[in-house]
Structures are given as C-alpha cells and as structure tokens.
Design a protein around this motif. Structure first.
Motif, short mmCIF file in Angstrom:
data_model
loop_
_atom_site.label_atom_id
_atom_site.label_comp_id
_atom_site.label_asym_id
_atom_site.label_seq_id
_atom_site.Cartn_x
_atom_site.Cartn_y
_atom_site.Cartn_z
N ASN A 1 -5.84 5.92 2.34
CA ASN A 1 -6.71 6.32 1.22
C ASN A 1 -7.75 5.23 0.99
N THR B 1 -1.74 5.24 -10.09
CA THR B 1 -2.47 6.43 -9.64
C THR B 1 -3.65 6.03 -8.77
N THR C 1 -3.29 5.27 -5.09
CA THR C 1 -3.01 6.39 -4.17
C THR C 1 -4.23 7.26 -3.90
N TYR D 1 0.86 -1.17 0.00
CA TYR D 1 0.00 0.00 0.00
C TYR D 1 0.90 1.23 0.00
N VAL D 2 0.34 2.38 -0.30
CA VAL D 2 1.14 3.60 -0.45
C VAL D 2 1.02 4.45 0.81
N ALA E 1 5.00 4.09 -6.34
CA ALA E 1 3.69 3.52 -6.67
C ALA E 1 3.56 3.16 -8.15
N GLN F 1 5.05 7.21 -2.36
CA GLN F 1 4.29 7.74 -3.50
C GLN F 1 5.11 7.61 -4.78
#
Length: 276
Positions: free
Chosen positions: A169, A238, A241, A163-164, A229, A226
């Motif tokens: 998110n 994209t 995120t 995961y970012v 990613a 980020q």
C-alpha cells in the motif's frame, strides 16, 4: 504583492513566508504570541496581532493585503467539528473582505473538511481568485511533527518497524520546501476555483518506509496482519493500511511547478529524523 498569511509561524507556514519574501513579496503574518512575533520579525515579515477567533483582526489584516494564504487550523481532534466551525467562520470573513476584488485567496484541504473547501471554492463565483491546495499526508523535512515521526516513535516503543500484509500500500509525500514553492506559484497564477495537488512522491510503498525506519533504528522489519494494525499503530492503524497514490501532473503543468527537494525515503536516509 502584500500577502496576509495565517499560520505564518507553523511548520508549513514558516516555509511559505520565506518562499514569498525570497520571491520579492511582502508578508504580514497573523500571530497571537510574542514568540510568534519575534519569529516573523526575524524572517523579515510584518506582525499582525490576533488569532482565529478574532475575526475583526483577520478582517483588518485582509483589508490591507493584495492576497491571502490561510494556513492556520486548530488541530484539536477531540473536537474536530468545533475546529471546522472556526475555520469556516475565518474563511467566510476573509471571503467577504475579498469579494469582487479579483485578489488571490489560498487555503489547504483538511481531512473531513469538505465544508471548508466548498466555502473557498464558492468564492470563485464572487470575484475572488480562490483555490485550495490538497497536500500529501506526509509533508516531510526538518521540523516535521506529523505521521512519519509518529511511525518512528512507534517503532522505538515496539522494538520493531512494521508494515501491514505485504506492505505494498502506498503513501504520497511532499517536502515542505516544495510545498512552500507550490503555495507561492498558486498565489501568483492559479486560476479561480482550482484544486491543486500538493504531491511529489506519488506513491511510496509503506514497506519501503518501514524498511528505512528499521535500518536507521537497527530494529527488525516485520509484517503484521490487518487485525494487528490498530493495536500496533494506534491512531495510525487505519492510515497504515491505506493505498492512497495520487498524481500532481496536472498541477505541475498548470503552474510550471517541479518538486526538486529530496523525496521521502531520501530524506529519511539523511538521518535527521532519528536524532534525539
């Protein structure tokens, strides 16, 4: 009602066909293949031969129907503009055949497909009970070939489930059977010009999705930056995120619709996504 359905053998369309038939409606499905015809017949639907470029065939299908659900879309992201052009031509053909009839016409919102959505909504001013369903990015359930299976494949290939950042998110989600129920209720009673939110999970933290995937695959669950990613997730870089929560409260109240199927995390925990 006699309902003409495009995309009737697809992942969502096949569930919609079953939902309609089980509720007592008669369904005619558009298909171009013998395999599609066999699937429709097995489901108890009538077969209408044609495809999205055969506008005469679509016009004839609409003429014999009491309502239309347009679910077919050419998901060719290498030439998305051409796909939208084809979609608008289909919508305009259906719209011309329905003008002044008061009959329902239901479509699905597509990413970057505002022109298609606007074309449908404009029909509400011309005697068509037109509405648009905006589905969650993840429509999950048996047969899913969308974002979640891609995340699982990425985790398998990378050897980690990522995961970012802090992974807070959120993604929205809906089970395909809850979505099918929504389409049926919208067909039956949605007012003209209504945008409907096809959302059950209003915001699932991406970290929680990655955690279930990691546990199911017995892989490390890690945070990436980020900047990492795009390389890690590829075309999903994209989306992985984005924080995109959304509520369907108004849609639920309007249509007396209540999602009842397993939520995304529960569906993942059942294990069917991870069988090869």
């Amino acid at each position: 009602m006699r309902i003409f359905v495009t995309g009737a053998t697809g992942y969502i369309g096949s569930a919609v066909v079953h939902e309609l038939i089980n509720a007592g409606h008669k369904v005619t499905g558009l298909t171009r293949s013998n395999k599609g015809a066999a699937l429709l017949t097995e489901a108890g639907a009538d077969v209408h031969r044609g495809d999205l470029r055969d506008l005469d065939s679509i016009r004839n299908g609409v003429a014999a129907a009491d309502g239309v659900i347009h679910l077919a879309f050419n998901h060719d992201f290498s030439d998305f503009a051409a796909s939208l052009t084809t979609d608008i031509a289909v919508i305009e053909t259906i719209g011309e055949a329905l003008k002044g009839s008061g009959k329902p016409f239901l479509t699905t919102a597509h990413a970057n497909g505002t022109a298609s959505d606007n074309a449908v909504m404009a029909l509400a001013k011309h005697g068509v009970r037109a509405s648009v369903v905006s589905l969650a990015p993840s429509v999950h359930g048996n047969g899913d070939k969308g974002f979640v299976p891609n995340l699982i494949n990425i985790a398998r290939n990378k050897g980690v489930s990522a995961y970012v950042g802090d992974g807070s998110n959120r993604w929205t989600a809906i089970h395909r059977l809850d979505a099918a129920h929504l389409y049926r209720l919208a067909l039956e009673k949605a007012p003209a010009g209504t945008l409907l939110d096809g959302v059950a999970d209003e915001g699932v933290p991406f970290r929680d999705i990655a955690t279930v995937i990691g546990k199911q695959l017995n892989l490390p669950i890690i945070s990436i930056s980020q900047e990492e990613a795009a390389e890690h997730f590829g075309f999903l870089g994209t989306l992985a995120t984005l924080d995109i929560p959304r509520s369907s409260t108004q849609t639920q109240e309007l249509l007396d619709w209540q999602p009842v199927q397993p939520n995304l995390l529960s569906d993942l925990e059942q294990g069917h996504y991870f069988k090869r």
